[in-house]
Write a protein that holds these residues in place. Structure first.
Motif, short mmCIF file in Angstrom:
data_model
loop_
_atom_site.label_atom_id
_atom_site.label_comp_id
_atom_site.label_asym_id
_atom_site.label_seq_id
_atom_site.Cartn_x
_atom_site.Cartn_y
_atom_site.Cartn_z
N ARG A 168 -7.93 -69.47 -35.69
CA ARG A 168 -7.50 -68.73 -36.87
C ARG A 168 -7.47 -67.22 -36.61
O ARG A 168 -6.57 -66.52 -37.09
CB ARG A 168 -8.41 -69.04 -38.05
CG ARG A 168 -7.96 -68.42 -39.36
CD ARG A 168 -8.56 -69.10 -40.55
NE ARG A 168 -7.91 -68.68 -41.78
CZ ARG A 168 -8.02 -69.32 -42.93
NH1 ARG A 168 -8.75 -70.43 -43.00
NH2 ARG A 168 -7.42 -68.87 -44.01
N ARG A 169 -8.43 -66.73 -35.85
CA ARG A 169 -8.47 -65.29 -35.56
C ARG A 169 -7.27 -64.87 -34.72
O ARG A 169 -6.67 -63.81 -34.95
CB ARG A 169 -9.76 -64.95 -34.81
CG ARG A 169 -9.84 -63.50 -34.36
CD ARG A 169 -11.18 -63.18 -33.74
NE ARG A 169 -11.47 -63.94 -32.54
CZ ARG A 169 -10.97 -63.65 -31.33
NH1 ARG A 169 -10.15 -62.61 -31.17
NH2 ARG A 169 -11.29 -64.39 -30.28
N ILE A 170 -6.88 -65.69 -33.76
CA ILE A 170 -5.80 -65.31 -32.85
C ILE A 170 -4.42 -65.60 -33.43
O ILE A 170 -3.50 -64.78 -33.33
CB ILE A 170 -5.98 -66.05 -31.50
CG1 ILE A 170 -7.23 -65.53 -30.79
CG2 ILE A 170 -4.74 -65.88 -30.61
CD1 ILE A 170 -7.59 -66.28 -29.54
N VAL A 171 -4.28 -66.74 -34.07
CA VAL A 171 -2.96 -67.16 -34.55
C VAL A 171 -2.68 -66.66 -35.96
O VAL A 171 -1.52 -66.47 -36.35
CB VAL A 171 -2.83 -68.70 -34.48
CG1 VAL A 171 -1.44 -69.17 -34.91
CG2 VAL A 171 -3.12 -69.19 -33.06
N GLY A 172 -3.75 -66.42 -36.73
CA GLY A 172 -3.56 -65.93 -38.09
C GLY A 172 -3.46 -67.00 -39.14
O GLY A 172 -3.17 -66.73 -40.31
N GLN A 173 -3.73 -68.24 -38.75
CA GLN A 173 -3.71 -69.38 -39.68
C GLN A 173 -4.53 -70.50 -39.07
O GLN A 173 -4.83 -70.48 -37.87
CB GLN A 173 -2.27 -69.85 -39.92
CG GLN A 173 -1.55 -70.28 -38.66
CD GLN A 173 -0.08 -70.53 -38.90
OE1 GLN A 173 0.47 -70.13 -39.91
NE2 GLN A 173 0.58 -71.19 -37.95
N PRO A 174 -4.93 -71.49 -39.88
CA PRO A 174 -5.74 -72.60 -39.34
C PRO A 174 -4.93 -73.45 -38.38
O PRO A 174 -3.70 -73.48 -38.43
CB PRO A 174 -6.12 -73.41 -40.59
CG PRO A 174 -5.85 -72.51 -41.75
CD PRO A 174 -4.75 -71.60 -41.35
N PRO A 175 -5.61 -74.16 -37.46
CA PRO A 175 -4.89 -75.08 -36.59
C PRO A 175 -4.26 -76.21 -37.39
O PRO A 175 -4.78 -76.59 -38.45
CB PRO A 175 -5.98 -75.61 -35.65
CG PRO A 175 -7.26 -75.35 -36.35
CD PRO A 175 -7.06 -74.14 -37.20
N PRO A 176 -3.14 -76.76 -36.95
CA PRO A 176 -2.45 -77.79 -37.72
C PRO A 176 -3.24 -79.09 -37.74
O PRO A 176 -3.96 -79.42 -36.80
CB PRO A 176 -1.13 -77.96 -36.97
CG PRO A 176 -1.45 -77.56 -35.57
CD PRO A 176 -2.46 -76.46 -35.68
N LYS A 177 -3.10 -79.82 -38.84
CA LYS A 177 -3.73 -81.13 -38.94
C LYS A 177 -2.82 -82.22 -38.36
O LYS A 177 -3.30 -83.18 -37.78
CB LYS A 177 -4.07 -81.43 -40.40
CG LYS A 177 -5.13 -80.51 -40.99
CD LYS A 177 -5.44 -80.89 -42.43
CE LYS A 177 -6.52 -79.98 -43.01
NZ LYS A 177 -6.83 -80.31 -44.43
N ALA A 178 -1.54 -82.05 -38.55
CA ALA A 178 -0.57 -83.01 -38.02
C ALA A 178 -0.16 -82.56 -36.62
O ALA A 178 0.46 -81.50 -36.46
CB ALA A 178 0.64 -83.10 -38.94
N LEU A 179 -0.50 -83.34 -35.61
CA LEU A 179 -0.31 -82.91 -34.23
C LEU A 179 0.78 -83.69 -33.48
O LEU A 179 1.01 -83.42 -32.31
CB LEU A 179 -1.63 -83.05 -33.46
CG LEU A 179 -2.77 -82.14 -33.92
CD1 LEU A 179 -4.05 -82.50 -33.18
CD2 LEU A 179 -2.42 -80.68 -33.70
#
Length: 220
Positions: A168-179
């Motif tokens: 989240r810190r690097i990308v600016g959003q949470p990691p995706p749940k659907a992969l």
């Protein structure tokens, strides 16, 4: 069936330190010669890495230095499946890779603190996360941070919460749940690696020539 212990395997299958230095020296020489011929444009480079591979830490450090010196047109492709399916000593090679990477890292001032190998299954999802981060053009920075945390940030593996915060810190959003989409992209990376004529990591395709990226210790 004869079982070869890791130490015995290392003696029989691994290059001695002096030979490794020679290999690194030749790789550096070839790399410098190739880059010297490309002064009018940014060299095109593809780096293939796997999170269960400790050599990846050294490869990324080398590529950062190389990129700073030559402003590469660089892309990074995480994979999960690697190696030769017919290699009966694959697990021994992976176990020895950690010993070798720790030795190489110590010599280069880049300490790898983990003392146990990481199973492919434990870190496969991180490859999918890197592909997800590609959509925000943050995949290279995320890949660097994940490798450093896995291999240089402590002997214990980070838990999901810590990795979630890092993403989240690097990308600016949470990691995706659907992969599913990102698993497919990683499969495409693996196919891309094979079609280009290589089979393992960390491997660098620079202007059509292959290098094992952890052997490049490049200084301009």
């Amino acid at each position: 069936m004869l079982v070869i212990r890791v130490r015995e395997f290392a003696k029989r299958a691994a290059l001695p330190t002096a030979a490794m230095w020679l290999l690194e020296s030749k790789a550096q020489g070839a790399l410098r010669a190739g880059l010297g011929r490309m002064k009018r444009r940014a060299p095109r480079a593809e780096l293939y890495v796997a999170f269960d591979d400790p050599y990846g830490v050294l490869a990324l450090a080398n590529i950062r230095e190389l990129n700073a010196s030559h402003d590469l047109e660089l892309d990074i492709y995480p994979v999960v499946r690697r190696g030769l399916a017919s290699d009966s000593n694959a697990e021994l090679r992976r176990s020895y890779a950690l010993c070798d990477a720790r030795r190489m890292g110590a010599r280069r001032g880049h300490e790898i603190v983990r003392t146990e190998a990481v199973s492919t299954e434990r870190v496969a999802e991180l490859a999918y996360w890197v592909e997800a981060a590609r959509e925000s053009n943050a995949h290279l920075e995320l890949c660097l941070a994940l490798f450093e945390r896995l291999w240089c940030g402590g002997e214990t593996l980070p838990d999901f919460g810590e990795l979630y915060v890092l993403y989240r810190r690097i990308v600016g959003q949470p990691p995706p749940k659907a992969l599913l989409k990102f698993r497919h992209r990683v499969r495409q990376n693996e196919t891309r690696l094979e079609r280009r004529g290589h089979w393992d990591t960390p491997s660098l395709l620079l202007e059509g020539k292959w290098y094992f990226a952890h052997c490049l210790l490049y200084t301009s």
